[in-house]
Design a protein around this motif. Structure first.
Motif, short mmCIF file in Angstrom:
data_model
loop_
_atom_site.label_atom_id
_atom_site.label_comp_id
_atom_site.label_asym_id
_atom_site.label_seq_id
_atom_site.Cartn_x
_atom_site.Cartn_y
_atom_site.Cartn_z
N ARG A 43 -71.54 73.56 -22.51
CA ARG A 43 -70.18 73.44 -23.05
C ARG A 43 -70.14 73.81 -24.53
O ARG A 43 -69.20 74.43 -25.00
N PHE A 89 -67.28 56.89 -6.63
CA PHE A 89 -67.01 57.51 -7.93
C PHE A 89 -66.35 58.85 -7.65
O PHE A 89 -66.62 59.50 -6.64
N GLY A 90 -65.51 59.30 -8.60
CA GLY A 90 -64.66 60.47 -8.37
C GLY A 90 -65.41 61.74 -7.99
O GLY A 90 -65.01 62.44 -7.06
N ASP A 91 -66.51 62.03 -8.69
CA ASP A 91 -67.08 63.35 -8.47
C ASP A 91 -67.92 63.45 -7.20
O ASP A 91 -68.42 64.51 -6.87
N TYR A 116 -63.63 53.28 -10.58
CA TYR A 116 -64.30 53.58 -11.84
C TYR A 116 -65.42 52.58 -12.10
O TYR A 116 -66.23 52.77 -12.99
N ASP A 120 -64.35 47.12 -9.11
CA ASP A 120 -63.04 47.45 -8.53
C ASP A 120 -63.11 47.40 -7.01
O ASP A 120 -62.17 46.97 -6.34
N THR A 143 -76.39 53.82 -13.35
CA THR A 143 -75.32 53.15 -12.61
C THR A 143 -75.85 51.93 -11.85
O THR A 143 -75.06 51.12 -11.36
N GLU A 349 -71.62 67.89 -13.89
CA GLU A 349 -72.98 67.82 -14.41
C GLU A 349 -73.93 68.74 -13.65
O GLU A 349 -75.09 68.88 -14.03
N GLY B 231 -56.85 50.23 -11.89
CA GLY B 231 -58.30 50.29 -11.87
C GLY B 231 -58.91 50.97 -13.07
O GLY B 231 -60.12 51.03 -13.23
N LEU B 232 -58.08 51.52 -13.93
CA LEU B 232 -58.63 52.27 -15.06
C LEU B 232 -58.00 51.84 -16.37
O LEU B 232 -58.18 52.49 -17.39
N ASP B 303 -63.93 61.89 -23.51
CA ASP B 303 -65.40 61.82 -23.49
C ASP B 303 -65.86 60.73 -22.55
O ASP B 303 -66.77 60.90 -21.74
N GLY B 306 -65.33 61.71 -19.04
CA GLY B 306 -65.88 63.00 -18.64
C GLY B 306 -64.81 64.03 -18.33
O GLY B 306 -64.98 64.88 -17.48
N ASP B 308 -62.09 67.10 -19.68
CA ASP B 308 -61.96 68.13 -20.71
C ASP B 308 -60.52 68.10 -21.23
O ASP B 308 -59.58 68.34 -20.47
N PRO B 309 -60.32 67.79 -22.53
CA PRO B 309 -58.94 67.70 -23.03
C PRO B 309 -58.13 68.98 -22.83
O PRO B 309 -56.91 68.94 -22.74
N ILE B 373 -59.57 73.40 -10.55
CA ILE B 373 -59.28 73.71 -9.14
C ILE B 373 -58.21 72.77 -8.61
O ILE B 373 -57.24 73.16 -8.01
N LEU B 377 -61.74 65.07 -11.69
CA LEU B 377 -62.28 63.82 -11.18
C LEU B 377 -63.21 63.21 -12.23
O LEU B 377 -64.14 63.85 -12.66
N PRO B 378 -62.93 61.97 -12.62
CA PRO B 378 -63.82 61.34 -13.61
C PRO B 378 -65.25 61.34 -13.10
O PRO B 378 -65.49 61.14 -11.92
N ARG B 379 -66.19 61.61 -13.99
CA ARG B 379 -67.55 61.74 -13.49
C ARG B 379 -68.27 60.40 -13.44
O ARG B 379 -67.81 59.40 -13.99
N ILE B 380 -69.43 60.41 -12.82
CA ILE B 380 -70.08 59.18 -12.41
C ILE B 380 -70.67 58.40 -13.57
O ILE B 380 -70.60 57.19 -13.60
N CYS B 381 -71.30 59.06 -14.51
CA CYS B 381 -71.91 58.30 -15.60
C CYS B 381 -72.07 59.16 -16.85
O CYS B 381 -71.76 60.31 -16.82
#
Lengths: 369, 381
Positions: A43, A89-91, A116, A120, A143, A349, B231-232, B303, B306, B308-309, B373, B377-381
């Motif tokens: 990035r 998780f979302g991804d 998240y 939850d 995690t 990732e 939830g967020l 950030d 996860g 991108d603005p 696309i 989706l918020p990423r895992i960690c």
């Protein structure tokens, strides 16, 4: 936020890159272990400001990418059941299984929810006593503490309609597997900073010594990464192979002991299959016998899945650093983020997605703008 | 931020009445609307604190909803006539038309509500053609069980946004769907505006050598909504940027009548707008990442999740593509406008057969900026 800007300072980054160029006398291959590091490198264009002798090899540290296909297929089978609320998780939602992904299961009527935090999912279980709530507990050591905590609470609070599909993976055994592989090209590691924040880095000393490989615990911001690379190159050039902590503001040698205790109460080490790589001994966590009643695999009897991987996807070689994503024939053609063949094309990732999204697949035009 | 409604048609109760009119309305009716807003019926809709199916049934309950909630707030001579359609006279035959549907969860978020979005969204789409927005229609799909107080708040917000934009709401419609078949309230608005002669704003007019100007910080709206999602919830002082951009557009066009493209980067964010311009105009765009204003809290929240603005939604920002010679004049004019105080030149239009958008990073590297696309989706960690 000042805190982050400090570690994104352009002029300072360029000075670090110059320093790396100054000390580099020959070619070196360094693996950044974590997918978050890969993402940040691509990035920010960090690889583009390094001297040409430094090659960054992208490691297997993307939890979404290495979750084995049979586990994904089990997740899909469970999520499709009418009594289940499946929390992920979302991804993970777009990771392809043998035939489907969770988004398609959701579209077909499955109750799939993005959460998240594992807590939850626990709350959903409390709020929906007539449904079975299943949490997809995947990821690395990062995690695991929160997942373990949620599972522990579910048992303590006797939440009977909660269970977890667990497929945790561990970083150090994977690093060792890479070093032992015949085609290994990795000469130094940037260890995954967030994993070390939980587990510490004491376990890396034996790895560094046995395989004579420098290991630098490294963060995720541009200056963190450049500093990690600088330290790794300095060691390589000096013929040293020790463990250094380049992420001191977050990581200690012992790690987070409280988190480790919670993990060991709930999980036990197991052999684990890594998608695209194969089974790595002692490289995963599963629920221990005391928590077997919360194991979704047992509760829903989904052991009879029949996984079949795409025949042209080379994600495994990408994950082991043997090829770059754009060296795969399917990259950007049969396999895109929209129609991913392998998990590495899905997660932000994942190395393939990072290459695709940030345009490492065609010669750039108009850059002189 | 948006979701597509999936209500089957059989869940829709009633098909009338439309709150529309046969009365002729002149553009000057704006003034009437401004005066009418002061009037608000203090009598609550008796016996009902929530929307019930009957409110969409076309009978007495429907009439009460119109008379006690919609008319006092949107009121103008056209609406009071309650005809089946409205006849409008326009000052010019060069008109812009736009329609948009609004589905947002939660309905209320820091800095605004679905009501603000429903007016500003359509008004801004009109403004991006250089139009002066004049009239709006409003169609509501309400879910059984929606608190009447929530509806009142939404309609109040719409009325306030309409007054700020100087437009008149000239027709409306309400349907009610069964509980569980909607997210409380969906709104569709359609709008009409007039375009001055000589203006030629179009997505395909970006030309090699043009500069790209952004009116202010990005990502505020998307992150404000996300900060209140189930939830967020996170406690961050981020407010939506929802605003009417029509006046800012007139300011830009005054400074540079030969402006080539205007675009408001809503869903899909700045990255999507720039890619749409590059694709339509068959050119490339190079942006300087450092030049893009982003609120530090928004950046941190992105950030953290996860995200991108560049891909996060905005509701009160625009991108202007203008000839290089007008760059300074446009940036200066925008900065003197309250909605453009952080306007910045962020990039240039270049020749590129791949029609790519490229960002130069602060480190001196570069990356390709692609369209998302689907939802991020918020990423895992």
């Amino acid at each position: 936020m000042k805190y982050l800007d400090e570690f994104r300072n352009g002029p300072q980054a360029r000075r670090l890159a110059e320093e790396i160029a100054r000390v580099t006398t020959r070619s070196w291959s360094i693996m950044e272990v974590c997918g978050g590091q890969t993402h940040s490198i691509i990035r920010n264009g960090i690889d583009q400001i390094l001297p040409p002798q430094i090659e960054l090899i992208h490691g297997p540290g993307c939890p979404v990418c290495v979750t084995p296909l049979n586990v994904i297929d089990k997740a899909l089978a469970i999520a499709a059941r009418p009594e289940v609320i499946f929390c992920s998780f979302g991804d993970m939602l777009r990771v392809p299984g043998s035939r489907d992904d969770l988004l398609r299961v959701k579209g077909a009527g499955g109750d799939v929810r993005v959460v998240y935090s594992p807590l939850d999912a626990l709350k959903l279980a409390r709020d929906n006593p007539n449904r079975q709530v299943v949490f997809f507990a995947i990821g690395f050591e990062t995690t695991a503490p929160a997942n373990a905590m949620a599972i522990k609470l579910a048992k303590q609070q006797k939440i009977k309609n909660f269970s977890a599909l667990v497929s945790h993976v561990l970083v150090p055994p994977a690093m060792e597997a890479i070093l032992r592989s015949s085609g290994n090209r990795v000469q130094a590691f940037l260890a995954a900073g967030h994993v070390c924040s939980v587990m510490g880095y004491h376990q890396y000393h034996i790895l560094a010594k046995s395989y004579q490989v420098p290991i630098v615990v490294t963060g995720f911001e541009p200056l963190d990464l450049l500093e990690g690379i600088r330290r790794a190159v300095s060691q390589l050039e000096a013929g040293q192979a020790s463990v250094e902590n380049g992420y001191e503001r977050v990581v200690t040698e012992a790690g987070n002991v409280l988190a480790q205790t919670t993990i060991s109460e709930v999980f036990e080490v197991t052999n684990r299959g890594w998608r695209g790589i194969g089974v790595i001994p002692y490289s995963g966590w599963k629920l221990n016998a005391e928590y077997a009643e919360l194991d979704a695999e047992l509760r829903f009897s989904v052991s009879n899945v029949d996984p079949s991987e795409s025949s042209i996807c080379r994600a495994g070689e990408v994950l082991q650093g043997s090829i770059k994503p754009n060296e795969c024939a399917a990259f950007g053609k049969a396999c895109t983020p929209r129609h991913p063949l392998g998990a590495t094309m899905v997660s932000s990732e994942g190395a393939c997605a990072a290459y695709y999204n940030y345009g490492r697949f065609v010669e750039l035009q108009g850059m002189k703008g | 931020m948006s979701r597509i409604a999936d209500d089957p048609i059989e869940n829709v109760a009633g098909s009338q009445p439309s709150v529309a009119q046969t009365t002729k309305v002149e553009p000057s009716a704006n003034r009437a609307a401004v005066e009418m807003h002061e009037f608000s019926c203090p009598i609550p809709i008796h016996d009902h604190q929530h929307i019930i199916m009957g409110h969409g049934g076309g009978g007495t309950l429907s009439a009460e909803l119109i008379e006690q909630i919609f008319l006092p707030r949107f009121g103008n001579p056209a609406l009071y006539a309650l005809g089946d359609s409205t006849v409008l006279s326009l000052p010019s035959s060069r008109i812009a038309v736009s329609t948009d549907s609004f589905v947002v969860r939660p309905l209320f978020f820091p800095g605004g509500s679905i009501g603000d979005l429903a007016v500003n969204g359509t008004v801004n789409d009109l403004a991006m053609s250089g139009a002066r927005p004049l009239y709006l229609t409003a169609g509501f799909i309400l879910e059984e069980g929606l608190p009447i107080d929530d509806l009142v708040r939404i309609v109040d917000d719409m009325a306030r946004a309409a007054r700020a934009a100087g437009i008149t709401i000239v027709a409306g419609d309400t349907k009610v769907v069964q509980r569980g078949h909607g997210d409380g309230c969906y709104i569709n608005t359609s709008g009409i505006g007039v375009v001055a002669a000589g203006l030629d704003l179009c997505l395909d007019r970006a030309t090699v050598g043009d500069v790209v100007i952004l009116s202010g910080t990005i990502g505020d709206h998307g992150m404000a909504v996300m900060s209140r999602r189930d939830g967020l919830e996170f406690d961050a002082p981020i407010t939506s940027d929802t605003a009417c951009l029509a006046d800012l557009v007139q300011t830009i066009l005054h400074a540079c009548p030969e402006t080539h493209v205007l675009r408001d980067p809503t869903r899909g964010g700045l990255a999507t707008s720039l890619n749409e311009i590059a694709n339509a105009s068959r050119c490339g765009i190079v942006i300087e990442e450092q030049a893009i204003p982003i609120d530090s809290t928004v950046r941190s929240a992105c950030d953290f999740l996860g995200l991108d603005p560049l891909l996060v939604a905005n509701e009160g920002k625009l991108v202007a593509v203008v000839p290089e010679g007008s760059a300074d004049a446009v940036v200066t004019a925008m900065r003197n406008h309250p909605l453009g105080s952080r306007a910045a030149l962020i990039g240039r239009v270049v020749a590129d057969e791949h029609n790519m958008v490229v960002a130069r990073t602060s480190l001196g590297g570069h990356r390709i900026v692609t369209m998302p696309i689907g939802e991020q989706l918020p990423r895992i960690c």
